[in-house]
Design a protein around this motif. Structure first.
Motif, PDB file in Angstrom:
ATOM      1  N   GLU A  47      -6.492   7.528   3.017  1.00  0.00           N
ATOM      2  CA  GLU A  47      -6.469   6.117   3.731  1.00  0.00           C
ATOM      3  C   GLU A  47      -5.067   6.048   4.495  1.00  0.00           C
ATOM      4  O   GLU A  47      -4.965   4.867   5.097  1.00  0.00           O
ATOM      5  N   ASP A  48      -4.225   6.750   4.364  1.00  0.00           N
ATOM      6  CA  ASP A  48      -3.001   6.830   5.200  1.00  0.00           C
ATOM      7  C   ASP A  48      -3.318   7.635   6.665  1.00  0.00           C
ATOM      8  O   ASP A  48      -2.385   7.426   7.377  1.00  0.00           O
TER       9      ASP A  48
ATOM     10  N   SER B 181       0.941  -1.169   0.174  1.00  0.00           N
ATOM     11  CA  SER B 181       0.211   0.001   0.294  1.00  0.00           C
ATOM     12  C   SER B 181       0.858   1.183  -0.002  1.00  0.00           C
ATOM     13  O   SER B 181       0.145   2.299  -0.477  1.00  0.00           O
TER      14      SER B 181
ATOM     15  N   LYS C  99      -2.430   9.903   0.726  1.00  0.00           N
ATOM     16  CA  LYS C  99      -4.033   9.764   0.587  1.00  0.00           C
ATOM     17  C   LYS C  99      -4.497   9.689   1.878  1.00  0.00           C
ATOM     18  O   LYS C  99      -4.020   9.429   3.204  1.00  0.00           O
TER      19      LYS C  99
END
Length: 124
Positions: free
Chosen positions: A89-90, A63, A87
């Motif tokens: 999602e990080d 990822s 991002k």
């Protein structure tokens, strides 16, 4: 014993960058692996990257490959995580960890020492 203290977290926009630092102290680190993990609310702690203290062998989670870089400074006994192209999602609390290298060192159970964590938030 090994003591680890993370710093460098913060709030950035999508596509931005942050550099996390993990200051280490304790035993010699020649036989150790230093790793970064992250944990988002309601999720399990997941592996991000690791580096062997001797030789600087690195490994990354799929990822973050191509976006994150783990490195170490032997003179300062510090491990870094350079995070680019961030991002949403990080977003997570990021932890550094240390343990004796096992040949894999991508499971949390393989690490004996942990820092307190630093928050990274990426806005969309």
């Amino acid at each position: 014993q090994v003591q680890l203290v993370e710093s460098g977290g913060g709030l950035v926009h999508t596509g931005g960058s942050l550099r996390l630092s993990c200051a280490a102290s304790g035993r010699t680190f020649s036989s150790y692996v230093l790793g970064w993990f992250r944990q988002a609310p309601g999720k399990e702690r997941e592996f991000v990257a690791r580096i062997r203290w001797s030789g600087s062998s690195t490994y990354y989670a799929d990822s973050v490959k191509g976006r994150f870089t783990i490195s170490r400074d032997n003179t300062k006994i510090t491990v870094y995580l350079q995070m680019n192209s961030l991002k949403p999602e990080d977003t997570a609390v990021y932890y550094c960890a240390a343990g004796v290298y096992t040949g894999r060192s991508y499971l949390a159970s393989e690490y004996n020492y942990w820092g307190q964590g630093t928050q990274v938030t990426v806005s969309s």
